[in-house]
Design a protein around this motif. Structure first.
Motif, PDB file in Angstrom:
ATOM      1  N   GLY A  48      48.714  51.600  42.928  1.00 45.26           N
ATOM      2  CA  GLY A  48      48.920  50.412  42.117  1.00 45.26           C
ATOM      3  C   GLY A  48      48.009  49.260  42.488  1.00 45.26           C
ATOM      4  N   GLU A  49      47.739  49.104  43.779  1.00 43.37           N
ATOM      5  CA  GLU A  49      46.899  47.996  44.226  1.00 43.37           C
ATOM      6  C   GLU A  49      45.491  48.119  43.657  1.00 43.37           C
ATOM      7  OE1 GLU A  49      45.147  46.041  48.332  1.00 43.37           O
ATOM      8  OE2 GLU A  49      46.886  47.355  48.445  1.00 43.37           O
ATOM      9  N   ARG A  50      44.929  49.329  43.699  1.00 44.01           N
ATOM     10  CA  ARG A  50      43.583  49.545  43.149  1.00 44.01           C
ATOM     11  C   ARG A  50      43.565  49.323  41.636  1.00 44.01           C
ATOM     12  NH1 ARG A  50      39.038  51.556  46.332  1.00 44.01           N
ATOM     13  NH2 ARG A  50      38.224  51.972  44.292  1.00 44.01           N
ATOM     14  N   ARG A  51      44.598  49.796  40.949  1.00 48.24           N
ATOM     15  CA  ARG A  51      44.676  49.573  39.494  1.00 48.24           C
ATOM     16  C   ARG A  51      44.706  48.082  39.196  1.00 48.24           C
ATOM     17  NH1 ARG A  51      48.133  53.897  39.656  1.00 48.24           N
ATOM     18  NH2 ARG A  51      49.956  52.559  39.564  1.00 48.24           N
ATOM     19  N   GLU A  52      45.462  47.328  39.983  1.00 45.13           N
ATOM     20  CA  GLU A  52      45.540  45.883  39.778  1.00 45.13           C
ATOM     21  C   GLU A  52      44.194  45.213  40.055  1.00 45.13           C
ATOM     22  OE1 GLU A  52      48.222  42.038  40.412  1.00 45.13           O
ATOM     23  OE2 GLU A  52      49.051  44.035  40.508  1.00 45.13           O
ATOM     24  N   GLN A  53      43.509  45.637  41.104  1.00 42.21           N
ATOM     25  CA  GLN A  53      42.190  45.084  41.410  1.00 42.21           C
ATOM     26  C   GLN A  53      41.225  45.310  40.249  1.00 42.21           C
ATOM     27  OE1 GLN A  53      41.216  47.161  45.005  1.00 42.21           O
ATOM     28  NE2 GLN A  53      42.142  45.620  46.341  1.00 42.21           N
ATOM     29  N   TYR A  54      41.230  46.517  39.697  1.00 37.29           N
ATOM     30  CA  TYR A  54      40.343  46.807  38.577  1.00 37.29           C
ATOM     31  C   TYR A  54      40.769  46.075  37.313  1.00 37.29           C
ATOM     32  CZ  TYR A  54      37.038  49.875  40.731  1.00 37.29           C
ATOM     33  OH  TYR A  54      36.009  50.345  41.497  1.00 37.29           O
ATOM     34  N   ALA A  55      42.046  45.890  37.120  1.00 35.51           N
ATOM     35  CA  ALA A  55      42.521  45.115  35.960  1.00 35.51           C
ATOM     36  C   ALA A  55      42.035  43.676  36.059  1.00 35.51           C
ATOM     37  CB  ALA A  55      44.038  45.168  35.866  1.00 35.51           C
ATOM     38  N   ASN A  56      42.124  43.094  37.254  1.00 37.45           N
ATOM     39  CA  ASN A  56      41.640  41.727  37.453  1.00 37.45           C
ATOM     40  C   ASN A  56      40.129  41.634  37.298  1.00 37.45           C
ATOM     41  OD1 ASN A  56      44.218  40.723  37.893  1.00 37.45           O
ATOM     42  ND2 ASN A  56      44.096  41.004  40.108  1.00 37.45           N
ATOM     43  N   ALA A  57      39.421  42.615  37.840  1.00 37.93           N
ATOM     44  CA  ALA A  57      37.965  42.627  37.720  1.00 37.93           C
ATOM     45  C   ALA A  57      37.553  42.764  36.260  1.00 37.93           C
ATOM     46  CB  ALA A  57      37.379  43.768  38.551  1.00 37.93           C
ATOM     47  N   ARG A  58      38.228  43.646  35.542  1.00 32.25           N
ATOM     48  CA  ARG A  58      37.931  43.842  34.122  1.00 32.25           C
ATOM     49  C   ARG A  58      38.140  42.544  33.346  1.00 32.25           C
ATOM     50  NH1 ARG A  58      41.904  47.273  32.791  1.00 32.25           N
ATOM     51  NH2 ARG A  58      43.156  45.577  32.025  1.00 32.25           N
ATOM     52  N   LYS A  59      39.242  41.859  33.632  1.00 29.84           N
ATOM     53  CA  LYS A  59      39.549  40.599  32.946  1.00 29.84           C
ATOM     54  C   LYS A  59      38.467  39.547  33.240  1.00 29.84           C
ATOM     55  CE  LYS A  59      43.052  37.002  32.633  1.00 29.84           C
ATOM     56  NZ  LYS A  59      44.304  36.486  33.179  1.00 29.84           N
ATOM     57  N   THR A  60      38.086  39.435  34.500  1.00 27.32           N
ATOM     58  CA  THR A  60      37.055  38.463  34.891  1.00 27.32           C
ATOM     59  C   THR A  60      35.726  38.786  34.234  1.00 27.32           C
ATOM     60  OG1 THR A  60      38.140  38.074  37.008  1.00 27.32           O
ATOM     61  CG2 THR A  60      35.817  37.480  36.859  1.00 27.32           C
ATOM     62  N   LEU A  61      35.314  40.041  34.299  1.00 25.20           N
ATOM     63  CA  LEU A  61      34.049  40.440  33.707  1.00 25.20           C
ATOM     64  C   LEU A  61      34.066  40.221  32.193  1.00 25.20           C
ATOM     65  CD1 LEU A  61      31.283  41.522  34.426  1.00 25.20           C
ATOM     66  CD2 LEU A  61      32.185  43.831  34.176  1.00 25.20           C
ATOM     67  N   CYS A  62      35.159  40.544  31.569  1.00 25.42           N
ATOM     68  CA  CYS A  62      35.288  40.335  30.126  1.00 25.42           C
ATOM     69  C   CYS A  62      35.122  38.853  29.784  1.00 25.42           C
ATOM     70  CB  CYS A  62      36.646  40.853  29.643  1.00 25.42           C
ATOM     71  SG  CYS A  62      36.929  40.631  27.871  1.00 25.42           S
ATOM     72  N   GLN A  63      35.782  37.988  30.531  1.00 24.10           N
ATOM     73  CA  GLN A  63      35.668  36.549  30.278  1.00 24.10           C
ATOM     74  C   GLN A  63      34.228  36.079  30.428  1.00 24.10           C
ATOM     75  OE1 GLN A  63      38.488  35.141  33.179  1.00 24.10           O
ATOM     76  NE2 GLN A  63      40.164  35.057  31.705  1.00 24.10           N
TER      77      GLN A  63
END
Length: 185
Positions: A48-63
């Motif tokens: 779960g921690e890795r999934r959350e890290q990638y979710a946050n990274a994806r959101k940041t990169l998208c922005q």
């Protein structure tokens, strides 16, 4: 249009196509969902921690990428992409680059680096580079060669990687070493 401008435009088109995951001719937040799902499979996102890290990274990169959406219609066209990056490249060549632009670009580079550093050890190892290149459709031999050009060791240090990513965006020199980054920004 001169040869270096043509080369730079082709680089930016290639980069655009990497982010246009559904190949509909524009970059939208949905493209980042597609890429994130594929990347999650690449790195084996069991915890779960890795999934959350990638979710946050994806959101940041998208922005960061969606800043190129000049008309604010929720999608970035190729024309908007090129215009945005031309402005960015010109700004980066100034001795007094806007601190806001440097901050935005730094965030984009940090996110990109951390997505490539699959095991989060502060380096991009050769195997991480090759896996990620192959994810984006680059054959293993080309990926290995590019890594050898970028790094004298078996790993690429964070500061050097970020510097190369920065140079990739602004350089119109076809022979610049940063072109080995293969458009991961």
């Amino acid at each position: 249009m001169n040869q270096s401008t043509t080369f730079w435009n082709e680089k930016m088109k290639h980069l655009f196509n990497l982010y246009d995951a559904d190949h509909d001719g524009s970059i939208t937040p949905a493209d980042f969902e597609i890429l994130a799902d594929k990347l999650s499979a690449l790195v084996g996102q069991d915890d779960g921690e890795r999934r959350e890290q990638y979710a946050n990274a994806r959101k940041t990169l998208c922005q960061e990428i969606m800043r190129a959406d000049a008309n604010q219609d929720g999608k970035v066209t190729l024309e908007e992409w090129i215009d945005f990056h031309q402005h960015l490249a010109k700004e980066l060549q100034k001795p007094d680059t806007s601190p806001e632009i440097l901050e935005q670009l730094s965030e984009r580079m940090n996110t990109t680096f951390h997505m490539l550093d699959l095991n989060h050890d502060g380096y991009i190892a050769k195997d991480e580079w090759v896996k990620t290149c192959q994810f984006f459709g680059v054959d293993q031999t080309t990926a290995e060669r590019s890594f050898q050009q970028l790094s004298k060791d078996d790993k690429l240090e964070e500061d050097k990687a970020k510097h190369l990513f920065f140079e990739y965006l602004k350089s119109d020199d076809p022979n610049h070493i940063s072109n080995c980054c293969l458009c991961f920004l």
